[in-house]
Design an enzyme around this catalytic site. Structure first.
Site, PDB file in Angstrom:
ATOM      1  CG  ASP A 106      39.604  48.541  36.856  1.00  0.00           C
ATOM      2  OD1 ASP A 106      38.763  47.621  36.781  1.00  0.00           O
ATOM      3  OD2 ASP A 106      39.779  49.368  35.937  1.00  0.00           O
ATOM      4  CD  GLU A 119      43.897  44.839  33.154  1.00  0.00           C
ATOM      5  OE1 GLU A 119      43.060  45.296  33.944  1.00  0.00           O
ATOM      6  OE2 GLU A 119      43.582  44.417  32.035  1.00  0.00           O
ATOM      7  CD  GLU A 129      35.428  51.227  37.179  1.00  0.00           C
ATOM      8  OE1 GLU A 129      35.426  52.478  37.122  1.00  0.00           O
ATOM      9  OE2 GLU A 129      34.390  50.546  37.063  1.00  0.00           O
ATOM     10  CG  HIS A 138      30.306  48.903  31.026  1.00  0.00           C
ATOM     11  ND1 HIS A 138      31.262  48.756  30.078  1.00  0.00           N
ATOM     12  CD2 HIS A 138      30.935  48.762  32.217  1.00  0.00           C
ATOM     13  CE1 HIS A 138      32.427  48.532  30.646  1.00  0.00           C
ATOM     14  NE2 HIS A 138      32.267  48.531  31.947  1.00  0.00           N
ATOM     15  NE  ARG A 163      29.277  51.219  39.522  1.00  0.00           N
ATOM     16  CZ  ARG A 163      28.287  50.997  40.367  1.00  0.00           C
ATOM     17  NH1 ARG A 163      27.629  51.998  40.897  1.00  0.00           N
ATOM     18  NH2 ARG A 163      27.980  49.763  40.708  1.00  0.00           N
ATOM     19  CG  HIS A 205      26.818  46.200  31.223  1.00  0.00           C
ATOM     20  ND1 HIS A 205      26.274  46.109  32.482  1.00  0.00           N
ATOM     21  CD2 HIS A 205      28.129  45.918  31.353  1.00  0.00           C
ATOM     22  CE1 HIS A 205      27.235  45.796  33.339  1.00  0.00           C
ATOM     23  NE2 HIS A 205      28.375  45.666  32.677  1.00  0.00           N
TER      24      HIS A 205
END
Ligand code: UD1
Ligand code: UDP
Length: 394
Positions: A101, A123, A137, A215, A217, A247
């Protein structure tokens, strides 16, 4: 395959999790005479991508270099689109494969579509049901479903999501998740070194060992800082040792370092080498994470996982009882983590749930499906006269 040429397949990899989940496919295709894989890395990630590629023996054929410090989605998308456009139009590919994604997956699928190359989506079909969570995503993955020819869904629920959106059943294959193939490969070769050390200030704790990763967003900023604070409180209250591989995103570091940078219960590290990360995860009593891949790997290693997000597109682990979706409210995170740690029988039950994400044969199923649909290709299509020379029918 005398008289036939191998299927030339472009595999598009951009970030750390894509490298992890592509590795079994790259290995399987490289060893299979029916395929001629070409690996392009976009460089959406740089150090974190290289780290996984080298740990998992994946060598790119083409390396792009699109990453910028604090990249924003608009410009990242524009660089990826332009650079992948050049790659796809230059190679006579029979198929193009994207995974997951990410922005790389979306731009890869779009580049394949523009060039008339059929796209396979590994996936496929995971859905949180909330268009903005995870951001961006959830929408990336939905958009790739509009562009793909093959929808390689890891689980039955993922396949069912695709059917509900009108994807034809014939175009969906339930494969398992390649993350499990990869973990089995790694376990077979030997895990690395756990970061729960025996020395240093964070050792000698009497409480549980916790792996923390953050991590996303949509969590960056105050939400992530509050999550970090909640984990610090848990660590203090139950004398836990926390390993936090940071990260590389500066936005993540901005949120997390002021809270956990000097915390005596927290062992902060740079991103761990994949082998060391899986060893650390395997050694943990609990994983606290907003990562997609860690949600899949933890149950595969019998480690209970608490998902620090408001939604997840991986409900299989929650439904199976291996994961808890605890949200991002700090009080709730603290309460649910402490409740779980106070109940060893519950922890044990979570540890013993069978892995809901696959059986380690996903790459094999993906290759069989692609080989079946791409069919035999006569050399004569590429090199006139060669089929006769090879003695095969025209
Ligand atoms: C991206 C993916 C996300 C995935 C995550 C895996 C998208 C939209 N998001 O997150 O789905 O879960 O990667 O980690 O595709 N950076 C480095 N070195 C690296 C990697 C990153 O310095 O090796 C820094 C750079 O400053 C970069 C920033 O991190 O600008 C963010 O990288 P990016 O790929 O944009 O991260 P996300 O979109 O947060
Ligand atoms: N990982 C790693 N080193 C680390 C932390 C994670 O190799 O220090 C691996 C982890 O095993 C998993 C993947 O990175 O396979 C997950 O990546 P990330 O959380 O960045 O992205 P997501 O899976 O959420 O898209």
């Amino acid at each position: 395959m005398t008289g036939q040429r191998a299927h030339r397949v472009l595999l598009v990899i951009g970030t750390r999790p894509e490298a992890v989940k592509f590795a079994p496919l790259v290995r399987a295709m490289t060893a299979d005479h029916r395929f001629d894989p070409v690996v392009v890395t976009t460089g959406q990630h740089r150090e974190m991508l290289d780290q996984v590629l080298s740990a998992l023996d994946v060598v790119p054929d083409v390396r792009l270099d699109v990453m910028r410090e604090r990249q924003d989605l608009h410009r990242l998308t524009s660089r990826l689109s332009a650079e992948l456009g050049t790659v796809v139009t230059g190679g006579a590919f029979d198929a193009l494969v994207v995974q997951g994604d990410t922005t790389t997956a979306l731009c890869g699928a779009l580049a394949g579509f523009y060039a008339g190359i059929p796209v396979a989506h590994v996936e496929a079909g995971l859905r949180s049901g909330v268009p903005t969570d995870p951001f961006p995503e959830e929408q990336n993955r939905r958009l790739v479903s509009r562009l793909a020819r093959w929808h390689l869904a890891p689980t039955l629920p993922a396949g069912t999501n695709l059917l509900r959106e009108g994807i034809c059943a014939d175009d969906i294959e339930i494969t398992g998740n390649t993350v499990v193939d990869n973990l089995l490969w790694v376990v077979g070769r030997g895990l690395g070194r756990s970061a729960f050390g025996d020395g240093g200030p964070a050792r000698a704790r009497s409480g549980p060992r916790i792996v923390l990763t953050l991590h996303r967003r949509e969590n960056q900023g105050p939400v992530m800082a509050r999550l970090a604070r909640a984990v610090a409180q848990v660590a203090e209250e139950c004398d836990a040792e926390v390993v936090l591989p940071l990260h590389r995103s500066p936005a993540v570091r901005d949120a997390v370092l002021p809270v956990l940078g000097e915390h005596p219960h927290v062992r902060l590290t740079e991103p761990l080498d994949y082998l060391d990360f899986t060893a650390t995860l395997a050694a943990a009593d609990l994983a606290l994470t907003d990562s997609g891949g860690v949600q899949e790997e933890a149950p595969s290693l019998d480690v209970p996982v608490l998902v620090l997000r408001n939604t997840t597109e991986r409900m299989e682990a929650v439904r199976a009882g291996a994961a808890l979706l605890v949200g991002t409210d700090p009080q709730e995170v603290r309460r649910r983590t402490l409740d779980l740690l106070a109940d060893p029988e519950r922890v044990q039950r979570m540890r013993s749930v069978p892995n809901p994400f696959g059986d380690g044969r996903a790459a094999e199923r993906i290759l069989e499906r692609l080989a079946r649909d791409l069919g035999p290709r006569a050399v004569a299509r590429e090199v006139p006269g060669a089929a006769t020379l090879a003695g095969s029918p025209p």
